[in-house]
Scaffold this motif. Structure first.
Motif, PDB file in Angstrom:
ATOM      1  N   PRO A 193       0.669  -1.277   0.156  1.00 42.13           N
ATOM      2  CA  PRO A 193      -0.118   0.110   0.056  1.00 42.13           C
ATOM      3  C   PRO A 193       0.773   1.211   0.051  1.00 42.13           C
ATOM      4  O   PRO A 193       2.023   1.231   0.625  1.00 42.13           O
ATOM      5  CB  PRO A 193      -0.825  -0.015   1.469  1.00 42.13           C
ATOM      6  CG  PRO A 193      -0.014  -1.076   2.112  1.00 42.13           C
ATOM      7  CD  PRO A 193       0.721  -2.347   1.425  1.00 42.13           C
ATOM      8  N   ALA A 194       0.423   2.312  -0.896  1.00 39.19           N
ATOM      9  CA  ALA A 194       0.930   3.421  -0.788  1.00 39.19           C
ATOM     10  C   ALA A 194       0.578   4.334   0.513  1.00 39.19           C
ATOM     11  O   ALA A 194      -0.512   3.969   1.285  1.00 39.19           O
ATOM     12  CB  ALA A 194       0.656   4.388  -2.054  1.00 39.19           C
ATOM     13  N   LEU A 195       1.700   5.342   0.972  1.00 39.56           N
ATOM     14  CA  LEU A 195       1.447   6.056   2.057  1.00 39.56           C
ATOM     15  C   LEU A 195       1.349   7.592   1.958  1.00 39.56           C
ATOM     16  O   LEU A 195       1.865   8.109   0.921  1.00 39.56           O
ATOM     17  CB  LEU A 195       2.898   5.960   2.967  1.00 39.56           C
ATOM     18  CG  LEU A 195       3.342   4.586   3.483  1.00 39.56           C
ATOM     19  CD1 LEU A 195       4.767   4.548   4.194  1.00 39.56           C
ATOM     20  CD2 LEU A 195       2.128   3.773   4.303  1.00 39.56           C
ATOM     21  N   ALA A 196       0.269   8.014   2.760  1.00 44.34           N
ATOM     22  CA  ALA A 196      -0.019   9.476   2.672  1.00 44.34           C
ATOM     23  C   ALA A 196       0.900  10.011   3.869  1.00 44.34           C
ATOM     24  O   ALA A 196       1.326  11.410   3.925  1.00 44.34           O
ATOM     25  CB  ALA A 196      -1.226   9.878   3.046  1.00 44.34           C
ATOM     26  N   PHE A 197       1.385   9.403   4.843  1.00 40.28           N
ATOM     27  CA  PHE A 197       2.232   9.892   6.068  1.00 40.28           C
ATOM     28  C   PHE A 197       3.790  10.371   5.522  1.00 40.28           C
ATOM     29  O   PHE A 197       4.176   9.787   4.712  1.00 40.28           O
ATOM     30  CB  PHE A 197       2.733   8.624   6.887  1.00 40.28           C
ATOM     31  CG  PHE A 197       1.313   8.023   7.540  1.00 40.28           C
ATOM     32  CD1 PHE A 197       0.479   9.050   8.038  1.00 40.28           C
ATOM     33  CD2 PHE A 197       1.390   6.836   7.692  1.00 40.28           C
ATOM     34  CE1 PHE A 197      -0.699   8.246   8.664  1.00 40.28           C
ATOM     35  CE2 PHE A 197       0.142   6.322   8.301  1.00 40.28           C
ATOM     36  CZ  PHE A 197      -0.670   6.732   8.626  1.00 40.28           C
ATOM     37  N   THR A 252      18.915  17.214  16.389  1.00 36.60           N
ATOM     38  CA  THR A 252      18.521  16.356  17.698  1.00 36.60           C
ATOM     39  C   THR A 252      18.695  15.058  16.981  1.00 36.60           C
ATOM     40  O   THR A 252      18.663  14.027  17.800  1.00 36.60           O
ATOM     41  CB  THR A 252      17.026  16.870  18.005  1.00 36.60           C
ATOM     42  OG1 THR A 252      16.168  16.466  16.803  1.00 36.60           O
ATOM     43  CG2 THR A 252      16.986  18.226  18.636  1.00 36.60           C
ATOM     44  N   GLY A 253      18.871  14.647  15.775  1.00 36.57           N
ATOM     45  CA  GLY A 253      18.850  13.530  15.192  1.00 36.57           C
ATOM     46  C   GLY A 253      17.693  12.776  15.277  1.00 36.57           C
ATOM     47  O   GLY A 253      17.598  11.572  15.333  1.00 36.57           O
ATOM     48  N   THR A 254      16.499  13.587  15.338  1.00 36.97           N
ATOM     49  CA  THR A 254      15.177  12.851  15.387  1.00 36.97           C
ATOM     50  C   THR A 254      14.156  13.287  14.265  1.00 36.97           C
ATOM     51  O   THR A 254      14.135  14.080  13.677  1.00 36.97           O
ATOM     52  CB  THR A 254      14.592  13.376  16.804  1.00 36.97           C
ATOM     53  OG1 THR A 254      14.236  14.731  16.891  1.00 36.97           O
ATOM     54  CG2 THR A 254      15.344  12.738  18.235  1.00 36.97           C
ATOM     55  N   TRP A 255      13.364  12.348  14.019  1.00 36.07           N
ATOM     56  CA  TRP A 255      12.094  12.406  13.116  1.00 36.07           C
ATOM     57  C   TRP A 255      10.784  12.836  13.874  1.00 36.07           C
ATOM     58  O   TRP A 255      10.710  12.232  14.823  1.00 36.07           O
ATOM     59  CB  TRP A 255      11.855  11.105  12.299  1.00 36.07           C
ATOM     60  CG  TRP A 255      13.015  10.855  11.381  1.00 36.07           C
ATOM     61  CD1 TRP A 255      14.044  10.016  11.850  1.00 36.07           C
ATOM     62  CD2 TRP A 255      13.120  11.163  10.119  1.00 36.07           C
ATOM     63  NE1 TRP A 255      14.913   9.958  10.901  1.00 36.07           N
ATOM     64  CE2 TRP A 255      14.561  10.440   9.729  1.00 36.07           C
ATOM     65  CE3 TRP A 255      12.543  11.779   9.091  1.00 36.07           C
ATOM     66  CZ2 TRP A 255      14.879  10.463   8.267  1.00 36.07           C
ATOM     67  CZ3 TRP A 255      13.031  11.925   7.884  1.00 36.07           C
ATOM     68  CH2 TRP A 255      14.272  11.378   7.552  1.00 36.07           C
ATOM     69  N   SER A 256      10.174  13.563  13.259  1.00 32.32           N
ATOM     70  CA  SER A 256       8.621  13.700  13.699  1.00 32.32           C
ATOM     71  C   SER A 256       7.725  14.121  12.692  1.00 32.32           C
ATOM     72  O   SER A 256       7.864  14.320  11.511  1.00 32.32           O
ATOM     73  CB  SER A 256       8.827  15.297  14.688  1.00 32.32           C
ATOM     74  OG  SER A 256       9.189  16.223  13.781  1.00 32.32           O
ATOM     75  N   PRO A 257       6.304  13.439  12.942  1.00 32.45           N
ATOM     76  CA  PRO A 257       5.392  13.569  12.063  1.00 32.45           C
ATOM     77  C   PRO A 257       5.204  14.991  11.620  1.00 32.45           C
ATOM     78  O   PRO A 257       5.420  15.841  12.428  1.00 32.45           O
ATOM     79  CB  PRO A 257       4.201  12.959  12.532  1.00 32.45           C
ATOM     80  CG  PRO A 257       4.794  12.410  13.963  1.00 32.45           C
ATOM     81  CD  PRO A 257       5.940  13.175  14.248  1.00 32.45           C
ATOM     82  N   THR A 258       4.763  15.025  10.274  1.00 32.24           N
ATOM     83  CA  THR A 258       4.363  16.312   9.621  1.00 32.24           C
ATOM     84  C   THR A 258       3.060  16.053   8.897  1.00 32.24           C
ATOM     85  O   THR A 258       2.443  15.177   8.938  1.00 32.24           O
ATOM     86  CB  THR A 258       5.403  17.104   8.947  1.00 32.24           C
ATOM     87  OG1 THR A 258       4.872  18.558   8.856  1.00 32.24           O
ATOM     88  CG2 THR A 258       5.570  16.437   7.628  1.00 32.24           C
TER      89      THR A 258
END
Length: 386
Positions: A207-211, A219-225
């Motif tokens: 499945p394709a993602l919209a996220f 900070t070396g971190t990922w966060s949702p947008t």
């Protein structure tokens, strides 16, 4: 929608063919312009049988020639290629044969010495990953696919950094969502936007993602947008400015949860604004496409080239359109002489756009329905006609 016709001066011209028919099906395996020159380096890819190629070639537009590098890299496809700050080029990961498992190896090309040398080992073997150069000179590699068990695969959340000065790989923060076949774009302050892609769930089509999410190098971190308005795979994402990104096209949605079926590749486009973290609809392209290429041209412009509606029973698109972000409008440009998808594209320092290789026909559209026809054709687009 209605689109205006490009000035007659804009044109494609034939250039010298690649040394062999080759396709590049990944998002980050495309060619790079060698620093301080107008030459273009293309690495690896797939041959007509689908096997990975251990080949690197340099195109010189002044001489109109493709030349193999003195030493050749390891065979890889669905790998990632990144131009480093010192002018060298990193190739990492991918698949070394016609099937998995993936590669953890990496190599660096030195254009002055014209040689490839090993560049350490990634912490995770992966293919279909993203790789981008950060302002601090390090390379961020994220996501991709890896073997789960037997013949099944999984999408990865892991990410890591390559330090060219030390020649080492170190782990950084995990993605918030496992993804493969996504696009990563470097934005203002060095933040990196990861857009769409797929997540393996063990079915015939992932499945394709919209996220979407942002990486903060401090900070070396990922966060949702903000999420895409529509899930996308086999799409393109291109920076319009330091804070905005245009996403175009993508694979046909296929069957939906409501029982409907849409076999047509996406013609929609959308724009991301870093200041708000929100995606908004842009003007639709004149026609849908997937596995196309999109490159930034001029100020706030994006050239969308080729692509396909489906990998089955299909001929590659010759169609080329250009987006103007100020007007939110698309303009038709002269079509490529050779329709294709999964090809190499690069913008030369003089503004011309190079298109090389790719898949031209598949299934019933090909001379042999059991194989995908690749092309070695190389062409140059001059938007000004100069």
């Amino acid at each position: 929608m209605t689109s205006t016709i490009a000035p007659a001066a804009a044109k494609w011209t034939a250039a010298h063919d690649l040394t062999g028919a080759t396709a590049w099906y990944g998002q980050h395996d495309g060619p790079v312009v060698l620093k301080g020159t107008s030459k273009v380096l293309a690495v690896g890819g797939s041959d007509p049988s689908g096997a990975a190629l251990g080949r690197a070639v340099v195109y010189d537009p002044a001489a109109d020639t493709w030349t193999a590098t003195a030493t050749q890299p390891s065979p890889r496809r669905l790998h990632a290629v990144v131009a480093l700050a010192d002018g060298k080029v990193l190739a990492c990961g991918g698949i070394g044969g016609s099937t998995a498992p993936g590669l953890a190896s990496a190599e660096v090309y030195d254009p002055v010495a014209n040689t490839w040398t090993p560049a350490g080992t990634m912490n995770q073997a992966r293919w279909g990953h993203s790789a981008v150069l950060l302002p601090n000179g390090k390379v961020l590699v994220a996501g991709g696919s890896a073997v789960r068990s037997g013949s099944t695969t999984k999408a990865l959340r892991s990410a890591e950094l390559y330090d060219p000065a030390a020649g080492t790989w170190t782990v950084t923060g995990d993605l918030t969502d496992a993804r493969s076949g996504h696009v990563a774009v470097v934005l203002k302050d060095g933040k990196v936007l990861a857009v769409g892609g797929t997540a393996s769930v063990g079915t015939g089509q992932d499945p394709a993602l919209a996220f979407c999410e942002l990486y903060d190098p401090t900070t070396g971190t990922w966060s949702p947008t903000g999420s895409l308005l529509r899930p996308r795979a086999l799409h393109q994402a291109t920076a319009l400015s330091d804070t905005t990104v245009l996403v175009t096209g993508g694979r046909a949605p296929g069957a939906a949860d409501d029982g409907t079926f849409d076999p047509v590749s996406r013609r929609t486009a959308e724009k991301y604004d870093l200041t708000t973290g929100v995606w908004t609809a842009a003007k639709d392209m004149p026609a849908g496409r997937a596995q196309h290429r999109a490159v930034a041209v001029g100020t706030g412009g994006v050239l969308v080239v080729g692509g396909t509606g489906s990998e089955a029973d299909e001929a590659g698109f010759r169609s080329v359109v250009q987006y103007d972000s100020a007007a939110d409008a698309w303009t038709a440009q002269p079509g490529m002489p050779t329709g294709r998808w999964g090809f190499a594209v690069a913008v030369l320092p003089d503004g011309r756009v190079l298109a090389a290789g790719g898949a031209a026909r598949a299934g019933l559209a090909a001379a042999d329905p059991t194989t995908t026809e690749l092309t070695a054709a190389t062409e140059l687009f001059n938007g000004s006609g100069a």
